[in-house]
Design an enzyme around this catalytic site. Structure first.
Site, PDB file in Angstrom:
ATOM      1  N   ASN A 101      24.595 -31.964  -7.564  1.00 59.07           N
ATOM      2  CA  ASN A 101      24.226 -30.994  -6.299  1.00 59.07           C
ATOM      3  C   ASN A 101      25.698 -29.795  -6.017  1.00 59.07           C
ATOM      4  O   ASN A 101      25.596 -29.009  -6.440  1.00 59.07           O
ATOM      5  CB  ASN A 101      24.356 -31.732  -4.916  1.00 59.07           C
ATOM      6  CG  ASN A 101      22.925 -32.486  -5.017  1.00 59.07           C
ATOM      7  OD1 ASN A 101      22.634 -32.598  -5.688  1.00 59.07           O
ATOM      8  ND2 ASN A 101      22.898 -33.183  -3.519  1.00 59.07           N
ATOM      9  N   SER A 109      13.343 -26.178 -14.024  1.00 64.39           N
ATOM     10  CA  SER A 109      14.271 -25.179 -14.370  1.00 64.39           C
ATOM     11  C   SER A 109      14.977 -24.722 -15.050  1.00 64.39           C
ATOM     12  O   SER A 109      15.328 -23.555 -15.271  1.00 64.39           O
ATOM     13  CB  SER A 109      15.218 -25.186 -12.943  1.00 64.39           C
ATOM     14  OG  SER A 109      16.087 -26.434 -12.936  1.00 64.39           O
ATOM     15  N   GLU A 160      12.962   7.526 -12.182  1.00 68.49           N
ATOM     16  CA  GLU A 160      11.579   6.617 -10.913  1.00 68.49           C
ATOM     17  C   GLU A 160      12.380   5.054 -10.932  1.00 68.49           C
ATOM     18  O   GLU A 160      11.682   4.560  -9.973  1.00 68.49           O
ATOM     19  CB  GLU A 160      10.480   7.295 -11.694  1.00 68.49           C
ATOM     20  CG  GLU A 160      10.261   8.725 -11.398  1.00 68.49           C
ATOM     21  CD  GLU A 160       9.198   8.682 -12.012  1.00 68.49           C
ATOM     22  OE1 GLU A 160       8.234   9.020 -11.515  1.00 68.49           O
ATOM     23  OE2 GLU A 160       8.873   9.978 -13.462  1.00 68.49           O
ATOM     24  N   TYR A 171      21.478 -30.789   1.101  1.00 68.77           N
ATOM     25  CA  TYR A 171      21.283 -29.865  -0.519  1.00 68.77           C
ATOM     26  C   TYR A 171      20.109 -30.493  -0.347  1.00 68.77           C
ATOM     27  O   TYR A 171      19.890 -31.122  -0.082  1.00 68.77           O
ATOM     28  CB  TYR A 171      22.027 -30.379  -1.557  1.00 68.77           C
ATOM     29  CG  TYR A 171      21.040 -30.096  -2.878  1.00 68.77           C
ATOM     30  CD1 TYR A 171      21.145 -28.470  -3.183  1.00 68.77           C
ATOM     31  CD2 TYR A 171      19.715 -30.591  -3.213  1.00 68.77           C
ATOM     32  CE1 TYR A 171      20.085 -28.362  -4.884  1.00 68.77           C
ATOM     33  CE2 TYR A 171      19.126 -29.815  -4.590  1.00 68.77           C
ATOM     34  CZ  TYR A 171      19.195 -28.798  -5.538  1.00 68.77           C
ATOM     35  OH  TYR A 171      18.419 -28.578  -5.779  1.00 68.77           O
ATOM     36  N   GLN A 179      17.266 -24.889  -5.723  1.00 66.91           N
ATOM     37  CA  GLN A 179      16.803 -25.035  -7.390  1.00 66.91           C
ATOM     38  C   GLN A 179      16.842 -22.694  -7.099  1.00 66.91           C
ATOM     39  O   GLN A 179      16.121 -22.327  -8.265  1.00 66.91           O
ATOM     40  CB  GLN A 179      15.968 -25.264  -7.250  1.00 66.91           C
ATOM     41  CG  GLN A 179      15.913 -25.192  -9.349  1.00 66.91           C
ATOM     42  CD  GLN A 179      14.816 -26.760  -9.697  1.00 66.91           C
ATOM     43  OE1 GLN A 179      15.712 -27.141  -9.425  1.00 66.91           O
ATOM     44  NE2 GLN A 179      13.832 -26.895 -10.294  1.00 66.91           N
ATOM     45  N   ASN A 223       9.461  13.753 -18.362  1.00 59.87           N
ATOM     46  CA  ASN A 223       9.197  12.719 -17.268  1.00 59.87           C
ATOM     47  C   ASN A 223      10.847  12.092 -16.537  1.00 59.87           C
ATOM     48  O   ASN A 223      10.855  11.523 -17.844  1.00 59.87           O
ATOM     49  CB  ASN A 223       7.696  11.953 -16.663  1.00 59.87           C
ATOM     50  CG  ASN A 223       6.941  12.629 -16.926  1.00 59.87           C
ATOM     51  OD1 ASN A 223       6.735  13.857 -15.827  1.00 59.87           O
ATOM     52  ND2 ASN A 223       5.843  11.688 -17.860  1.00 59.87           N
ATOM     53  N   THR A 273      19.206  19.097   5.309  1.00 59.09           N
ATOM     54  CA  THR A 273      19.409  18.292   6.177  1.00 59.09           C
ATOM     55  C   THR A 273      17.875  18.704   6.195  1.00 59.09           C
ATOM     56  O   THR A 273      17.019  19.653   6.359  1.00 59.09           O
ATOM     57  CB  THR A 273      19.095  18.623   7.302  1.00 59.09           C
ATOM     58  OG1 THR A 273      19.387  19.671   7.814  1.00 59.09           O
ATOM     59  CG2 THR A 273      21.152  18.393   7.157  1.00 59.09           C
ATOM     60  N   HIS A 274      17.048  17.313   6.295  1.00 56.21           N
ATOM     61  CA  HIS A 274      15.362  17.080   6.655  1.00 56.21           C
ATOM     62  C   HIS A 274      14.498  17.860   5.576  1.00 56.21           C
ATOM     63  O   HIS A 274      13.438  18.689   5.428  1.00 56.21           O
ATOM     64  CB  HIS A 274      14.602  17.858   7.901  1.00 56.21           C
ATOM     65  CG  HIS A 274      16.075  17.793   9.287  1.00 56.21           C
ATOM     66  ND1 HIS A 274      15.012  16.673   9.928  1.00 56.21           N
ATOM     67  CD2 HIS A 274      16.616  18.115   9.377  1.00 56.21           C
ATOM     68  CE1 HIS A 274      15.909  16.684  10.922  1.00 56.21           C
ATOM     69  NE2 HIS A 274      17.166  17.551  10.890  1.00 56.21           N
ATOM     70  N   LYS A 330       4.754  18.272 -20.132  1.00 55.67           N
ATOM     71  CA  LYS A 330       5.375  16.922 -19.171  1.00 55.67           C
ATOM     72  C   LYS A 330       7.115  16.634 -20.120  1.00 55.67           C
ATOM     73  O   LYS A 330       6.755  15.933 -21.061  1.00 55.67           O
ATOM     74  CB  LYS A 330       4.629  16.017 -19.249  1.00 55.67           C
ATOM     75  CG  LYS A 330       3.874  16.465 -17.985  1.00 55.67           C
ATOM     76  CD  LYS A 330       3.934  15.905 -16.711  1.00 55.67           C
ATOM     77  CE  LYS A 330       4.003  15.548 -16.433  1.00 55.67           C
ATOM     78  NZ  LYS A 330       3.213  15.359 -15.283  1.00 55.67           N
ATOM     79  N   LYS A 338      18.087 -18.707  -8.173  1.00 54.41           N
ATOM     80  CA  LYS A 338      19.144 -18.602  -9.779  1.00 54.41           C
ATOM     81  C   LYS A 338      17.706 -17.121  -9.971  1.00 54.41           C
ATOM     82  O   LYS A 338      18.642 -16.603 -10.656  1.00 54.41           O
ATOM     83  CB  LYS A 338      19.101 -19.496 -11.087  1.00 54.41           C
ATOM     84  CG  LYS A 338      20.078 -20.515 -10.113  1.00 54.41           C
ATOM     85  CD  LYS A 338      20.019 -22.027 -11.171  1.00 54.41           C
ATOM     86  CE  LYS A 338      20.550 -23.152 -10.146  1.00 54.41           C
ATOM     87  NZ  LYS A 338      19.376 -23.529  -9.252  1.00 54.41           N
TER      88      LYS A 338
END
Ligand code: ARG
Length: 462
Positions: A115, A28, A295, A322, A327, A290, A160-161, A288, A330
């Site tokens: 651990n 790891s 996003e 443990y 592991q 953007n 609303t909506h 354009k 992370k």
């Protein structure tokens, strides 16, 4: 085929070396090397405590500590060698310590297991990140506040909506986000309390036979508390689940804000303009501009949810204490911390830069019968039961719609056809200013309320 690889701490029990494929699979290090600072800090504190308790000598302790400090330098100047055969950051640092300071280094792991060591490192990491996240979230909240203050006169349609509903102050809308992000801050603050617990001294799972002083280690590492149960401390990842839940909710808020900015910056809405420095163009369509940043934040929100689900699923079937599954905690944690931090940073910089098209907003608030409720309220104020007033205003909307007019564009005679309770003062009641300022119930959009909310927030945030 070569199978025998680097020496392992468990070689005494084993006759064959680890297969290279297994080494690569179990390693790891590429992820947990980011914990090096906390691992070294934790080891220095552990070693200091061992010496204080005469479990190791002062001389051994100073050699170990000096060695650990040198390793920190090696990692930071890029000369430290990382290798899959040493599995994780704990074994890397220990192996290098043995190489550089010899015999004494072999005593560092007394009264400790990987651990409780890994649980400590992750807690130290998250404590530090939480403090930074809370600080930057506060900065972002301040940015929201100053934008709300600066634009206190701006009116836009409330939806609303996603249908125009009633006019609201733009500042009131911003203060809604202020409330959302304040709750996020509180959630992180709460999560900090449960992260701020020292697990070290629990050893593998059952505690240790050595006369350690856990309170002393906690003091050295600035933990407010020590864990109460050794089994729980090595198998508890609640603090990560809590953090990822809080992070997911916070990202929902950033995602909703992003969604609004995307809509508002479209040609259709044209309520705001995103600065060039925070937008991107198209490789084919020259016209354009953007809102990619918004996003991406909306898109990255899904990855944070995924991280939460990954940890919840990873934990749900593990017997105490443990297990190596842990592991896997992370990568999702680090990933979400990074996404959250960059989202906060981006929005703190973007927000003061947006151009607000106040005219378009106000025009939008004046069109689409956003004052229909106010006509009903006006009639109810003159004694008509609200349901009847609602029907009456509905009829007026229908009439105006057919003539392509707004309610306030109808003549008094036309309006009085729907109710003789209507007088000349109706026109005043249907203005944006009146509509806003009459909504003065606690938490409503009246200018007086919003100003007070901003003031109160400014006091709280300092
Ligand atoms: N790399 C491990 C982890 O991140 C450290 C703990 C290993 N403990 C063990 N008993 N194999 O969880």
């Amino acid at each position: 085929m070569e199978t025998k690889t680097a020496k392992k701490p468990w070689d005494g029990r084993f006759t064959a070396g680890t297969d290279r494929l297994v080494e690569a699979f179990t390693s790891s290090i590429q992820t947990d090397k980011h914990l090096y600072l906390y691992d070294i800090k934790g080891s220095i504190a552990h070693c200091t405590m061992l010496a204080k308790q005469s479990i190791i000598t002062e001389d051994e302790a100073s050699k170990i500590i000096m060695g650990l400090k040198n390793i920190k330098k090696e990692i930071e100047n890029g000369t430290f060698l990382f290798d899959d055969s040493l599995e994780d950051i704990h074994m890397h640092i220990e192996a290098r310590l043995v190489q550089t300071v010899g015999q004494a280094a072999q005593k560092l792991h007394t009264a400790r297991s990987r651990n409780d060591q890994v649980a400590l490192d992750v807690r130290l990491y998250l404590k530090n990140e939480l403090l930074m996240i809370m600080e930057s979230l506060n900065q972002f909240k301040k940015t929201l506040l100053s934008l709300a203050k600066k634009n206190i006169d701006v009116i836009l349609p409330g939806y609303t909506h996603l249908q125009r509903a009633q006019p609201i102050l733009f500042s009131h809308h911003l203060m809604a986000y202020y409330e959302m992000f304040s709750r996020d801050w509180e959630r992180f603050h709460d999560c900090l309390k449960r992260t701020d617990v020292l697990p070290l001294g629990s050893a593998a799972l059952a505690g240790t036979t050595y006369p350690i002083d856990r309170d002393y280690t906690a003091k050295l590492l600035e933990f407010s508390k020590i864990s109460e149960n050794s089994i729980d401390s090595v198998s508890d990842r609640d603090f990560i689940m809590e953090f990822l839940s809080a992070a997911s909710i916070c990202m929902v808020h950033f995602s909703r804000l992003s969604e609004e900015f995307i809509l508002w910056s479209s040609y259709e809405f044209n309520f705001i303009e995103i600065p060039d420095s925070f937008a991107t163009g198209s490789s084919i369509m020259p016209q354009k501009k953007n809102p990619d940043i918004c996003e991406l934040i909306r898109g990255k929100t899904g990855r944070v949810f995924g991280d939460l689900i990954a940890i919840l699923s990873m934990m749900k079937s593990q017997p105490l204490a443990y297990n190596r599954d842990m592991q896997e905690d992370k990568e999702p944690l680090f990933n979400s911390v990074d996404i959250l931090k960059s989202s906060i940073a981006i929005y703190t910089k973007l927000l003061p830069e947006i151009k607000i098209n106040t005219k378009t907003m106000e025009q939008a608030a004046s069109k689409g019968f956003l004052n229909a409720t106010d006509l009903a309220d006006y009639l109810a104020g003159k004694g008509l039961p609200f349901r009847k007033a609602h029907a009456c205003a509905g009829n007026a909307v229908n009439y105006a719609l057919a003539r392509n007019k707004e309610l306030h564009e109808l003549s008094l005679d036309e309006l009085r056809d729907f109710s003789t309770l209507i007088k000349e003062d109706i026109y005043e009641a249907l203005t944006l200013k009146q509509m806003i300022n009459r909504r003065n119930s606690h938490g409503g959009t009246a200018t007086k309320n919003v100003k007070a909310a901003i003031k109160k927030a400014e006091k709280m945030i300092k």
